[in-house]
Scaffold this motif. Structure first.
Motif, mmCIF file in Angstrom:
data_model
loop_
_atom_site.group_PDB
_atom_site.id
_atom_site.type_symbol
_atom_site.label_atom_id
_atom_site.label_comp_id
_atom_site.label_asym_id
_atom_site.label_seq_id
_atom_site.Cartn_x
_atom_site.Cartn_y
_atom_site.Cartn_z
ATOM 1 N N PRO A 1 0.812 -1.245 -0.053
ATOM 2 C CA PRO A 1 0.102 -0.040 0.086
ATOM 3 C C PRO A 1 0.898 1.418 -0.188
ATOM 4 C CG PRO A 1 0.080 -0.971 2.450
ATOM 5 C CD PRO A 1 0.958 -1.847 1.285
ATOM 6 N N GLU A 2 1.093 1.577 -1.164
ATOM 7 C CA GLU A 2 2.188 3.026 -1.271
ATOM 8 C C GLU A 2 1.337 4.254 -1.690
ATOM 9 O OE1 GLU A 2 4.442 2.038 -4.569
ATOM 10 O OE2 GLU A 2 5.897 0.620 -3.312
ATOM 11 N N LEU A 3 1.797 5.342 -1.153
ATOM 12 C CA LEU A 3 0.828 6.675 -1.180
ATOM 13 C C LEU A 3 0.800 6.888 -2.583
ATOM 14 C CD1 LEU A 3 0.130 9.369 0.196
ATOM 15 C CD2 LEU A 3 2.360 10.341 -0.296
ATOM 16 N N GLY A 4 1.630 6.499 -3.663
ATOM 17 C CA GLY A 4 1.261 7.002 -5.166
ATOM 18 C C GLY A 4 0.384 6.159 -5.440
ATOM 19 N N ARG A 5 0.270 4.830 -5.305
ATOM 20 C CA ARG A 5 -0.846 4.382 -5.760
ATOM 21 C C ARG A 5 -1.932 4.487 -5.334
ATOM 22 N NH1 ARG A 5 1.825 -2.022 -5.321
ATOM 23 N NH2 ARG A 5 3.543 -1.780 -7.018
ATOM 24 N N ALA A 6 -2.074 4.729 -3.850
ATOM 25 C CA ALA A 6 -3.553 5.205 -3.427
ATOM 26 C C ALA A 6 -4.015 6.534 -3.963
ATOM 27 C CB ALA A 6 -3.125 5.487 -1.901
ATOM 28 N N ALA A 7 -3.121 7.558 -4.215
ATOM 29 C CA ALA A 7 -3.438 8.803 -4.750
ATOM 30 C C ALA A 7 -4.111 8.476 -6.158
ATOM 31 C CB ALA A 7 -2.321 9.813 -4.855
ATOM 32 N N GLN A 8 -3.346 7.690 -7.027
ATOM 33 C CA GLN A 8 -3.778 7.285 -8.487
ATOM 34 C C GLN A 8 -5.237 6.809 -8.217
ATOM 35 O OE1 GLN A 8 -1.390 4.788 -10.641
ATOM 36 N NE2 GLN A 8 -2.336 5.287 -12.633
#
Length: 330
Positions: free
Chosen positions: A246-253
């Motif tokens: 669960p990475e921030l970049g993936r979540a934001a996308q």
């Protein structure tokens, strides 16, 4: 579109209206999953299913499929809480529609009224948030027309009303209230009117008070937006943890936001991305540990931990005991 919620002020107004029809409002509230504690806070929002169940219970009890329209026809500004007071002190109907388009989801997000300008007319188009219940859109259209007439002191009418559903009663009753042609089984739900109505002055304009109320409603909208992001992030984390990192970049996308915007929204709500991941893992851990078919190692793997010992330390921090000890107690 925001998640489907309804302000408690709307539920209270509907209960009060049903009370005027000699119905047992306490019984209706209980049947709709409501209690006095919830109803004591008119500015709060609850899941829209409560409103739908209450409306349906009223329709059944009264044997009246036109309840939604009739409830809309009886609308008063206090039904919409602070937003209602803001609308009543606007200068024109055009200003009302502008605020309504921005903030109506704070009061009623079972559907969304979009203001659309055409060459020869303007329209409010209804877009459902999920429920296709005819009473909900009929209530919204009836309330919009009723408020416009009340606030302007003029018996203005639309030029055309279109519903995508069939008539729920005598079509003549619809045309008598809207005072214009009403079309059913149309491709969309629309309330069309003359653009000149946008400039119609209201009876109680107060620019200073409207500005003050607008700031209050804007603050509520920002807070609601932050809560919505938090809810959507949690749902994404609950689906993602254990399948991928669960990475921030993936979540934001996934949420359709930039990384910095997501971080700012979470910070405004008093949390961080790392804390949200930790909270989601905690909730999932308790859920998985209740499944006796899963070993402690299985639970650790499903939470995305590379080593079981790391999961053990995290669980001690959460619960003050080992996963095995917690499982034995529960």
């Amino acid at each position: 579109m925001p998640e489907a919620t309804v302000a408690v002020s709307m539920l209270r107004a509907l209960l009060a209206y049903l009370g005027t029809q000699d119905l047992d409002t306490d019984a209706l509230a209980r049947a709709s999953g409501l209690n006095r504690e919830v109803l004591a806070h008119p500015e709060r929002t609850v899941d829209a299913s409560h409103y739908e169940r209450l409306m349906q219970a009223g329709i059944v009890a009264l044997h009246n499929p036109l309840l939604g329209l009739e409830f809309g026809m009886a609308a008063q500004p206090d039904r919409w809480g602070t937003l209602g007071f803001l609308l009543r002190h606007c200068a024109t109907l055009g200003e009302v529609l502008s605020y309504q388009a921005r903030f109506a989801h704070l009061v009623n997000a079972v559907g969304e009224g979009r203001f659309v300008e055409h060459e020869h007319h303007v329209a409010l188009e209804w877009h459902s948030a999920g429920s296709q219940m005819p009473a909900l859109v009929e209530e919204a259209f009836g309330a919009w027309v009723r408020f416009a007439r009340w606030a302007s002191g003029r018996e203005e009418s639309p030029t055309l009303v279109e519903f995508s559903h069939r008539a729920q009663g005598d079509p003549a009753l619809y045309e008598a209230f809207f005072d214009c042609p009403v079309v059913f089984c149309a491709p969309a739900c629309r309330l069309c009117f003359d653009p000149a109505l946008l400039d119609v002055a209201l009876r109680t304009p107060d620019a200073q008070l409207a500005a003050h109320l607008s700031d209050r409603v804007e603050a509520r909208a920002r807070a609601a937006g932050d809560r919505d992001v938090h809810i959507r992030l949690k749902a994404w984390l609950m689906q993602t943890i254990g399948n991928t990192t669960p990475e921030l970049g993936r979540a934001a996308q996934a949420l359709g936001l930039g990384e910095r915007v997501l971080q700012q929204r979470l910070q405004t709500g008093g949390t961080t991305f790392r804390r949200c991941v930790d909270e989601a893992r905690h909730e999932l851990a308790l859920r998985h540990l209740r499944d006796s078919r899963l070993s402690i190692g299985d639970v650790s793997h499903r939470l995305g931990y590379s080593e079981q010992s790391v999961f053990q330390r995290a669980f001690r921090r959460w619960q003050g005991q080992t996963p095995l000890a917690w499982r034995r107690q529960h």
